[in-house]
Design an enzyme around this catalytic site. Structure first.
Site, PDB file in Angstrom:
ATOM      1  N   TYR A   1      -2.902  -0.534  10.374  1.00 45.56           N
ATOM      2  CA  TYR A   1      -2.837  -0.831   8.927  1.00 45.56           C
ATOM      3  C   TYR A   1      -1.474  -0.410   8.367  1.00 45.56           C
ATOM      4  CZ  TYR A   1      -4.387  -0.812   4.007  1.00 45.56           C
ATOM      5  OH  TYR A   1      -4.515  -1.046   2.656  1.00 45.56           O
TER       6      TYR A   1
ATOM      7  N   SER B   1       0.855  -1.193   0.000  1.00 46.55           N
ATOM      8  CA  SER B   1       0.000   0.000   0.000  1.00 46.55           C
ATOM      9  C   SER B   1       0.886   1.237   0.000  1.00 46.55           C
ATOM     10  CB  SER B   1      -0.866   0.003   1.269  1.00 46.55           C
ATOM     11  OG  SER B   1      -1.464   1.257   1.484  1.00 46.55           O
TER      12      SER B   1
END
Ligand code: NDP
Length: 255
Positions: free
Chosen positions: A159, A146
């Site tokens: 995250y 990501s």
């Protein structure tokens, strides 16, 4: 160079978290490039429906529902995928979740859930599949990282920690498994309007901010991740190993 180097005919692929969103787009893309694809998610009905939708469009697709956070289910499912396909050539570790909230208030269970799904499962499934790929002397593993492998934003601490870990796990897998003929790379998506981001898409202030912050001036379309996946899964990327390919409309290029 012949485009045949991008051809995935005769390859078998497992894409985790592929009942919708990015995983489904990647599974469809690999399938359209010729691969036989195994679709995965926790919900068996949704996984079956996604596989059927691909088959309706002429893609060779089958469902393999399991929870990536359950070591027993993972071991059984990988053995099953290997039996059904005759051996996996490609693994995309895509399943992931997001749980937003301030780190100061983050409960241990949320931390554990996000780290387990987004990072530990990449290790767990990668190890299980690589143990079979290694004796065969070939294999491609693509981990979905990501933007948050590089930068953080308030409210996504677990995250960001997990995705930073995916970047380094990709490199660790590369240095240990390249001698067995296995390539391990990652794709780092920017902002894509999927269910995972539904909260952000619905937030007009965030939507305006992300458009202004992204040099391309918009959200990504999941289709725009497919080329990177086909490339990394194909012979065209035979000497590409340990890399993170960011597909982010330029976000990481500037402040
Ligand atoms: P979605 O929420 O749209 O899809 C997630 C998929 O993963 C679903 O198929 C879901 O099905 C499955 N899944 C979730 N948990 C598990 C589990 N424990 N076991 C098996 N399958 C599971 O997410 P996206 O498509 O947006 O995200 C896919 C990946 O891309 C994630 O790793 C995410 O972090 C990453 N990413 C996404 C970005 C974006 O902008 N959307 C940006 C950067 C990275 P089910 O719930 O039935 O199990």
């Amino acid at each position: 160079m012949s485009l045949k180097r991008f051809d995935l005919a005769g390859r078998a692929a497992l894409v985790t978290g592929s009942s919708r969103g990015i995983g489904l787009a990647l599974a469809r893309g690999l399938g359209e490039a010729g691969a036989r694809v195994m679709l995965n998610a926790r919900d068996p009905a949704q996984t079956q429906a996604a596989a059927q939708a691909l088959r309706n469009d002429g893609v060779e697709a089958e469902a393999c529902a399991f929870d990536v956070t359950d070591p027993g289910q993972v071991a059984d499912a990988i053995a099953d995928c290997e039996r059904r396909t005759g051996g996996l050539d490609i693994l995309i570790n895509n399943a992931g979740i997001q749980r937003r909230g301030p780190l100061l208030d983050a409960p241990e269970e949320i931390w554990a859930q996000v780290l387990d799904t987004n990072l530990t499962a990449v290790f767990r499934i990668g190890r299980e599949v690589a143990r079979r790929m290694a004796p065969r002397g070939k294999g491609r593993i693509i981990n979905i990282a990501s933007l948050m492998s590089e930068v953080a934003r308030p409210g996504v601490g677990p995250y960001a920690a997990a995705k930073g870990g995916v970047k380094m796990l990709t490199r660790a897998m590369c240095v240990e498994w390249a001698p067995f003929g296995i390539s391990v790379n990652a794709i780092g998506p920017g902002y894509f309007a999927t269910e995972l981001n539904a909260e952000l898409v619905a937030d007009a202030t965030f939507d305006a901010w992300i458009r202004a912050r992204t040099p391309a001036g918009r959200w990504g379309d999941v289709e725009e991740l497919v080329g990177a996946a086909i490339f990394l899964a194909s012979d065209a990327a035979s000497f590409v190993n340990g890399q993170v390919l960011y597909v982010d409309g330029g976000v990481l290029a500037g402040l």
